[in-house]
Design a protein around this motif. Structure first.
Motif, PDB file in Angstrom:
ATOM      1  N   VAL A  25    -100.940  37.182  80.591  1.00  0.00           N
ATOM      2  CA  VAL A  25     -99.590  37.657  80.299  1.00  0.00           C
ATOM      3  C   VAL A  25     -99.420  37.684  78.793  1.00  0.00           C
ATOM      4  CG1 VAL A  25     -97.127  37.120  80.464  1.00  0.00           C
ATOM      5  CG2 VAL A  25     -98.602  36.825  82.453  1.00  0.00           C
ATOM      6  N   GLN A  26     -98.844  38.773  78.286  1.00  0.00           N
ATOM      7  CA  GLN A  26     -98.643  38.923  76.853  1.00  0.00           C
ATOM      8  C   GLN A  26     -97.153  38.945  76.527  1.00  0.00           C
ATOM      9  OE1 GLN A  26    -100.921  42.550  76.207  1.00  0.00           O
ATOM     10  NE2 GLN A  26    -102.598  41.367  75.336  1.00  0.00           N
ATOM     11  N   LEU A  27     -96.788  38.239  75.469  1.00  0.00           N
ATOM     12  CA  LEU A  27     -95.415  38.213  74.977  1.00  0.00           C
ATOM     13  C   LEU A  27     -95.383  38.790  73.571  1.00  0.00           C
ATOM     14  CD1 LEU A  27     -94.339  34.608  76.102  1.00  0.00           C
ATOM     15  CD2 LEU A  27     -94.006  36.746  77.338  1.00  0.00           C
ATOM     16  N   MET A  29     -96.774  25.003  80.602  1.00  0.00           N
ATOM     17  CA  MET A  29     -96.294  25.653  81.821  1.00  0.00           C
ATOM     18  C   MET A  29     -97.352  25.624  82.922  1.00  0.00           C
ATOM     19  SD  MET A  29     -93.171  26.631  81.268  1.00  0.00           S
ATOM     20  CE  MET A  29     -92.896  27.871  82.536  1.00  0.00           C
ATOM     21  N   PRO A  30     -96.935  25.650  84.200  1.00  0.00           N
ATOM     22  CA  PRO A  30     -97.899  25.648  85.318  1.00  0.00           C
ATOM     23  C   PRO A  30     -98.824  26.857  85.250  1.00  0.00           C
ATOM     24  CG  PRO A  30     -95.674  25.196  86.103  1.00  0.00           C
ATOM     25  CD  PRO A  30     -95.534  25.592  84.683  1.00  0.00           C
ATOM     26  N   ILE A  51     -98.498  37.067  71.612  1.00  0.00           N
ATOM     27  CA  ILE A  51     -98.913  35.809  72.226  1.00  0.00           C
ATOM     28  C   ILE A  51     -99.607  36.141  73.541  1.00  0.00           C
ATOM     29  CG2 ILE A  51     -98.172  33.597  73.168  1.00  0.00           C
ATOM     30  CD1 ILE A  51     -95.691  33.761  71.406  1.00  0.00           C
ATOM     31  N   SER A  52    -100.853  35.723  73.691  1.00  0.00           N
ATOM     32  CA  SER A  52    -101.614  35.973  74.915  1.00  0.00           C
ATOM     33  C   SER A  52    -101.727  34.679  75.705  1.00  0.00           C
ATOM     34  CB  SER A  52    -103.013  36.518  74.590  1.00  0.00           C
ATOM     35  OG  SER A  52    -102.918  37.787  73.986  1.00  0.00           O
ATOM     36  N   VAL A  53    -101.317  34.714  76.957  1.00  0.00           N
ATOM     37  CA  VAL A  53    -101.326  33.536  77.818  1.00  0.00           C
ATOM     38  C   VAL A  53    -102.288  33.787  78.976  1.00  0.00           C
ATOM     39  CG1 VAL A  53     -99.936  31.970  79.221  1.00  0.00           C
ATOM     40  CG2 VAL A  53     -98.911  33.108  77.230  1.00  0.00           C
ATOM     41  N   ASP A  92     -90.777  33.392  83.858  1.00  0.00           N
ATOM     42  CA  ASP A  92     -90.750  31.958  83.525  1.00  0.00           C
ATOM     43  C   ASP A  92     -91.391  31.701  82.165  1.00  0.00           C
ATOM     44  OD1 ASP A  92     -89.532  31.484  85.934  1.00  0.00           O
ATOM     45  OD2 ASP A  92     -91.379  30.910  86.981  1.00  0.00           O
ATOM     46  N   LEU A  93     -92.504  32.393  81.905  1.00  0.00           N
ATOM     47  CA  LEU A  93     -93.155  32.226  80.601  1.00  0.00           C
ATOM     48  C   LEU A  93     -92.275  32.758  79.480  1.00  0.00           C
ATOM     49  CD1 LEU A  93     -96.807  33.296  81.536  1.00  0.00           C
ATOM     50  CD2 LEU A  93     -95.951  30.974  81.179  1.00  0.00           C
ATOM     51  N   SER A  94     -91.591  33.848  79.746  1.00  0.00           N
ATOM     52  CA  SER A  94     -90.708  34.414  78.720  1.00  0.00           C
ATOM     53  C   SER A  94     -89.584  33.436  78.378  1.00  0.00           C
ATOM     54  CB  SER A  94     -90.130  35.744  79.210  1.00  0.00           C
ATOM     55  OG  SER A  94     -89.214  36.269  78.281  1.00  0.00           O
TER      56      SER A  94
END
Length: 742
Positions: A73-75, A103-104, A127-129, A145-147
Motif C-alpha cells: 500500500v502506498q501513501l 499496524m497489523p 510511503i510504501s507499506v 486504516d493505514l491512512s
C-alpha cells in the motif's frame, strides 16, 4: 408449451395468496440470508493463459508478499507550504511512518526520505507499506486504516492520500439513489400507460421481488464461487429493467381481455398462455446471449454474464407466477384508483395501427429512410476508442483521483501504472550483480517509452529476476500498451521475459477480447436465431431479427463513441477532465472504454433487443393466422404492441439513464449504451424498419421448407388457440400457398 403455461397461470390466479406469500417469504429469506452472512467478493481479474498471469504467478515465487496483489500500500504525502525536508515536516512524516510500522499485517514501512521516495520539487513524498498475512480482498479497508494511522503528518499541515492499488475487479460499486430514481421514473411511465395507480404498481412490485430474490441468490453463491463486486449492480440494472417490462406485457394483455368481457381467471390463463410464452422465449434469448460470455476466455466477464442471467431467470419466473397471482387477487380492481385526465391503454393503440398502415403503403421509402438514419447513428462507432481507464478519469476531489494526480506530478504519469517484468533465467545466478541480470536491466531500459527501471531483485532460488518498470506514459495511454508488447518482444539469450501488472493485464484482456469476439458474436446470433426459428417456424423471420438486432447495436456503439471517444458528452455524464487540460479539453475530452465492455454490452443488448422482436412478431403472427393478409397483420401487430413496447422502452431507458449517475465509469458506459440502444430499437427499428421489411417480404415471412417443418418441435409462443377458446368465431382464413409449402 402454451397450454402448460396457461394451466400454470390459471392455477396461480386461483391460488393467489399461496403464490404471493411464497414469493415474498422466499425473497425475504434469500435477501436476509445474504445480508446476514455476506459472502466474500473476489478481486481476481486474472486471465488464464496470458503472459500477465504468468508474470503474476512468478511474482509469488520467492520475491516476498510485497510483490503480490494487494501486498503493498502506498501513501502520498504532499506539503503545500514548502519542502518536506524542513525539520518540523520531516519529523511529522517520520512519526507517521513509525505509527504505520505498528499496524497489523505491516512488515515494513519505507520512509519517503530515501532514493526515489521524494519528488524533484521536494514537496511530494511516497510511503510504501509492505503487508503480510492479510486478506487481499480486504485491501480497501486495510488501506483506510493505514491512512488514518498517518494522522501525525496531517496534524502538521500535510496532505496524506492513499494511492489506489486495486484492480478493476476490486472496485466496489455501492448501491445508491439510482435504483430509487429508476423505480420512480418507471412508476410514472406506468401510470401514464395504464391510467390507474393499482395497475402501475403491479409491475413495480413484481420486479422488486424478482430483483430481491436474484440478489439473494447471487449473494449466497459468493460462498461457493468467486463473485466480482460489480455483480450486484449489473444484476440490479438488468433485472429491474426486464422485470418491469415482462410484467408490463402480461398486464397490458390481461387488461385488454378484461375490457372485452373475459372473466378474470380465464383472462389470466389466456394471458400467460400467449404473452407468458413470449416472456419465456424473450428471457431465453437474454440468457443465451449472456451465457455466450463464457466463451470469452475472461473469467470476470463470464461470471458477470451468468450472474446477470440469474436476475433474468428471476424476472421470468415472477412474471409467469407472481404476476398472474396478483392479477387473480386484484380481479377488476386492477383498474382501481384511476388518475384523472389519463385514459390509459385499455385497448389497442390506434395511433400505432395508423403508423403501421402508413408504413405498409410506402415500405421502400420507410426502409431507405430508416437505413440512412441508422447508418448516421452508427457511423461514429468507427471512432470507438478502447483502452484502460485509470484514476485520472475519476471524480474530482476523490482520493483515488487526488493520489493519481500527486503521483503523476511528483514521479511521472507512468508511475500510476508500473510494469512488473519477470525474467526467467535458464541458469541460476547468485545476486543482482550477475552479468545476465545486468544485461536484462539494460535491455529493458533501452526500450522506447521506458522512463525508469528499478534495481533488479533476484528470487530465493536464483532462477528469476524482477524489475519494476515505469513507462513514460499514463496507464490509459495507448502507447503504454505498446511498451508492454515491446518489452515482451525482447530476445535475450538465457532469459525468458514476462510482463505483468495492471496495465499488462488490461492489455492482455484487450487482446483476448479481440481474439474471442467473433466467436461470441457468432454463437449469440446463431443460438438466438435458432430460438426464434423454434418459436415461429419461419427461417426468414429468425434471420431478419438477428440482423435488426445487430443494427441497433451499431447505433449503441455510435452513441458510446460520440459521448466517450469523441468527448461530446463526457461532462454531461458526470466525468471530470484532467486538471492540466486546456480550455477546449475541459469541455470536450475523450475517455477510453474498457476493452471488455463492448462484448458485455453486445450480449446484454442483443438479448434485450430480441425481447421487443419476440413481442412484435407474436402479435403479427397472431393477426396473420386469423386472416392471412400480411400487410394488414403488420399494421395490426404494430397497433396492438406499439404503445406497450414504447412504454416498456421508456421504462428501460429511465432505469438505465438513472444508473449513469454512478461514479463508476463502467456503469456510466453501460447506462449510456443500454439507454440509447433500447430507445433506437423501440422506435426506429420496431416502429419503421421491421414493419417495412415484413411488408416487403410478404407471405415469405412465414415460409418454412417442408423438411424443416417436419423436424422442428412444436414450441409455438403465439398461444393463438388459447385466445380463441370460448371467444368469438374467427373469420375464415384464406389459403396460403407459401406456408402450405406449395
Amino acid at each position: 408449451m402454451t397450454r402448460l403455461l396457461g394451466r400454470l397461470g390459471g392455477w396461480c390466479a386461483r391460488h393467489g395468496w399461496i403464490v404471493l406469500v411464497t414469493w415474498v417469504l422466499a425473497a425475504a429469506a434469500l435477501m436476509g440470508a445474504s445480508l446476514a452472512f455476506p459472502s466474500p467478493t473476489s478481486s481476481d481479474a486474472s486471465i488464464p493463459g496470458t503472459d500477465a498471469q504468468r508474470a503474476h504467478d512468478l511474482m509469488k515465487t520467492g520475491f516476498g508478499s510485497g510483490y503480490e496483489a494487494g501486498g503493498t500500500v502506498q501513501l502520498l504525502v504532499y506539503s503545500p507550504g514548502g519542502s518536506l525536508l524542513e525539520d518540523d515536516r520531516k519529523e511529522a512524516v517520520e512519526n507517521a511512518v513509525d505509527r504505520l510500522r505498528t499496524m497489523p499485517h505491516v512488515v515494513e514501512a519505507d520512509t519517503p526520505f530515501r532514493m526515489g521516495g521524494i519528488s524533484s520539487n521536494l514537496q511530494i513524498g511516497l510511503i510504501s507499506v509492505r503487508l503480510e498475512g492479510h486478506d487481499p480482498d480486504a485491501i480497501g479497508t486495510i488501506t483506510q486504516d493505514l491512512s488514518k494511522a498517518a494522522d501525525p503528518a496531517r496534524e502538521a499541515g500535510l496532505e496524506v492520500v492513499p494511492a489506489d492499488s486495486s484492480n478493476p475487479a476490486n472496485k466496489e460499486i455501492k448501491t445508491g439513489p439510482s435504483e430509487i430514481v429508476g423505480v420512480i421514473c418507471a412508476l410514472l411511465v406506468l401510470v401514464f400507460a395504464f391510467g390507474t395507480l393499482v395497475a402501475a404498481t403491479v409491475p413495480i412490485f413484481a420486479a422488486l421481488v424478482s430483483v430481491a430474490s436474484g440478489l439473494g441468490v447471487i449473494g449466497l453463491l459468493g460462498w461457493v464461487v468467486d463473485m466480482p463486486k460489480q455483480a450486484g449492480i449489473m444484476a440490479t440494472m438488468i433485472g429491474l429493467g426486464v422485470g418491469i417490462d415482462y410484467a408490463l406485457f402480461l398486464l397490458s394483455r390481461h387488461r385488454r381481455l378484461l375490457a372485452e368481457g373475459v372473466p378474470v381467471v380465464e383472462s389470466v390463463r389466456r394471458t400467460v398462455a400467449s404473452s407468458g410464452g413470449a416472456v419465456v422465449f424473450a428471457g431465453g434469448t437474454v440468457i443465451i446471449a449472456l451465457s455466450a460470455l463464457l466463451l470469452a476466455g475472461f473469467p470476470l466477464l463470464a461470471t458477470l454474464g451468468w450472474v446477470t442471467g440469474i436476475s433474468v431467470v428471476a424476472a421470468v419466473l415472477t412474471s409467469i407466477t407472481l404476476v398472474p397471482a396478483l392479477l387473480g387477487l386484484l380481479g377488476h380492481r386492477v383498474n382501481a384508483l384511476r388518475v384523472p385526465f389519463l385514459r390509459g391503454s385499455g385497448g389497442a393503440g390506434t395511433g400505432w395501427a395508423g403508423l403501421g398502415s402508413w408504413v405498409a403503403r410506402r415500405p421502400w421509402w420507410v426502409l431507405i429512410g430508416s437505413v440512412v438514419v441508422l447508418g448516421a447513428l452508427a457511423a461514429p462507432a468507427l471512432s470507438l476508442q478502447l483502452g484502460s481507464i485509470d484514476e485520472g478519469y475519476g471524480a474530482q476531489g476523490s482520493e483515488p483521483r487526488r493520489a493519481y494526480e500527486l503521483m503523476a506530478t511528483g514521479f511521472g504519469p507512468g508511475s500510476n501504472g508500473p510494469l512488473i517484468v519477470v525474467g526467467v533465467l535458464q541458469e541460476k545466478v547468485a545476486d543482482a550483480d550477475d552479468r545476465l541480470v545486468k544485461d536484462l536491466t539494460r535491455e529493458v531500459e533501452d526500450v522506447d517509452g521506458v522512463a525508469h527501471v528499478s534495481e533488479p531483485k533476484v528470487n530465493e532460488d536464483g532462477r528469476s529476476v524482477l524489475l519494476q518498470v515505469v513507462p513514460a506514459y499514463a496507464p490509459s495511454d495507448e502507447r503504454t500498451a505498446e511498451v508492454v508488447r515491446d518489452v515482451r518482444a525482447l530476445q535475450l539469450p538465457g532469459v525468458q521475459v514476462h510482463v505483468g501488472g495492471k496495465v499488462a493485464g488490461l492489455t492482455d484482456a484487450g487482446d483476448r477480447m479481440a481474439e474471442r469476439t467473433p466467436l461470441v458474436i457468432g454463437v449469440v446470433v446463431l443460438l438466438s436465431a435458432l430460438l426464434l426459428l423454434l418459436a415461429f417456424r419461419a427461417p426468414l423471420v429468425a434471420i431478419k431479427a438477428a440482423v435488426m438486432n445487430l443494427v441497433s447495436l451499431g447505433a449503441a456503439f455510435g452513441a458510446l463513441a460520440l459521448v466517450f471517444s469523441l468527448g461530446l458528452g463526457t461532462r454531461l455524464v458526470g466525468m471530470d477532465p484532467p486538471v492540466s487540460s486546456s480550455y477546449l479539453q475541459q469541455i470536450f475530452f475523450s475517455v477510453p472504454i474498457e476493452s471488455y465492455v463492448p462484448l458485455m454490452l453486445f450480449a446484454v443488448l442483443f438479448g434485450l433487443s430480441m425481447d421487443y422482436e419476440v413481442f412484435l412478431l407474436t402479435a403479427v403472427r397472431q393477426s396473420y393466422l386469423r386472416h392471412g393478409d400480411n400487410a394488414r397483420a403488420v399494421a395490426e401487430g404494430l397497433g396492438s404492441t406499439g404503445r406497450v413496447i414504447t412504454s416498456a422502452a421508456l421504462i428501460m431507458v429511465a432505469v438505465f439513464t438513472a444508473f449513469i449517475a454512478y461514479p463508476d465509469s463502467m456503469v456510466k458506459t453501460f447506462g449510456v449504451g443500454l439507454a440509447v440502444a433500447v430507445a433506437v430499437d423501440a422506435t426506429i427499428i420496431r416502429g419503421f424498419l421491421v414493419p417495412a421489411t415484413m411488408v416487403l417480404l410478404g407471405r415469405a415471412n412465414w415460409w418454412c421448407p417442408r423438411w424443416l417443418d417436419r423436424i422442428l418441435p412444436n414450441l409455438s409462443v403465439e398461444g393463438h388457440e388459447e385466445d380463441e377458446e370460448d371467444g368469438p368465431e374467427p373469420e375464415p382464413r384464406r389459403p396460403d400457398p407459401v406456408t402450405a409449402g406449395i
